[in-house]
Design an enzyme around this catalytic site. Structure first.
Site: not given
Length: 256
Positions: A119-120, A137
């Site tokens: 994520h991200d 992340g």
């Protein structure tokens, strides 16, 4: 071009010229650009924009919920550019609300089997991820970086442009542009000279980058002293501005 054995959500937008093989699932909020090929058993979960001429091999998991305990089902996204290749079993997660909401992947990347982008993360263009590369992340991978098999990158770190990470290397600090890092513990070895030659850097620029490497790693300067000297060199060598930027922008400290 779309197998009747696949499930396509009515809210998905699929351009003409997209190929979707059997036993795939395409969820809501997904948009797929023309020329993209999706092999069998691929899941594109939700809120994912895919550009043109990409290829996803079997068993890829794309746009899945982020594996983050702070994620509470908020709306987040995954954005993928053009002409990328994702080999078998690659997993690409959407962003989180706390991390800005977006995971982004640029153009012309090759991600080999079982790579993971958490994520991200922000992945630039023309990168290569060998088998089983894993990004935690909030990681940034700049253009033209190469990561060897089983390399892992801790959260909130940056791997600079044209850097090369050796296989099975654990990255726990930022990697400056142009550097080769390998080993356990990870150690900066040299400048990615062969990679720069292949990408058309002239001999003079490569020589200046190698001189900057010596300033940074061989002459016992403080980091700020090294940056100041490299900035002077960059006045006559434009590629060194990327190195200065990667050094100055580091928040977690560089491998040194």
């Amino acid at each position: 071009m779309i197998s009747n054995q696949s499930e396509i959500d009515p809210k998905a937008e699929i351009d003409e010229g997209v190929t979707i093989g059997p036993w795939c699932i395409v969820g809501p909020g997904v948009r797929i650009g023309s020329g993209t090929v999706i092999e069998s058993h691929v899941v594109i979960r939700a809120n994912t924009t895919i550009g043109t001429n990409n290829r996803f091999y079997q068993f890829c998991s794309v746009g899945e919920d982020p594996a983050d305990k702070k994620f509470e089902g908020e709306e987040t996204w995954l954005e993928i550019g053009d002409e990328n290749v994702f080999r078998e079993g690659v997993t690409l997660h959407r962003g989180t609300g706390a991390g800005g909401g977006h995971t982004k992947i640029g153009d012309g990347n090759l991600m080999m089997a079982y790579g993971h982008v958490a994520h991200d993360c922000i992945v630039g263009s023309h990168t290569v991820f060998a088998n089983n590369v894993g990004l935690c992340g909030h990681v940034t991978i700049d253009d033209w970086a190469i990561l060897g098999g089983y390399a892992g990158v801790n959260q909130f770190l940056t791997v600079g442009a044209h850097a090369m990470i050796g296989g099975m290397t654990h990255i726990s600090n930022d990697v400056p542009a142009y550097m080769i890092v390998s080993g356990r513990p990870a150690t900066v070895r040299s400048v990615n000279t062969i990679g720069l030659e292949r990408r058309g850097f002239d001999k003079e620029s490569i020589a200046e980058i190698r001189e900057a490497f010596k300033i940074l790693y061989k002459r016992n300067y403080s980091l700020q002293e090294a940056i100041d000297q490299i900035r002077v060199l960059s006045e006559n060598c434009a590629p060194l501005t990327a190195l200065v930027a990667s050094l100055e922008s580091s928040k977690k400290g560089i491998h040194r």
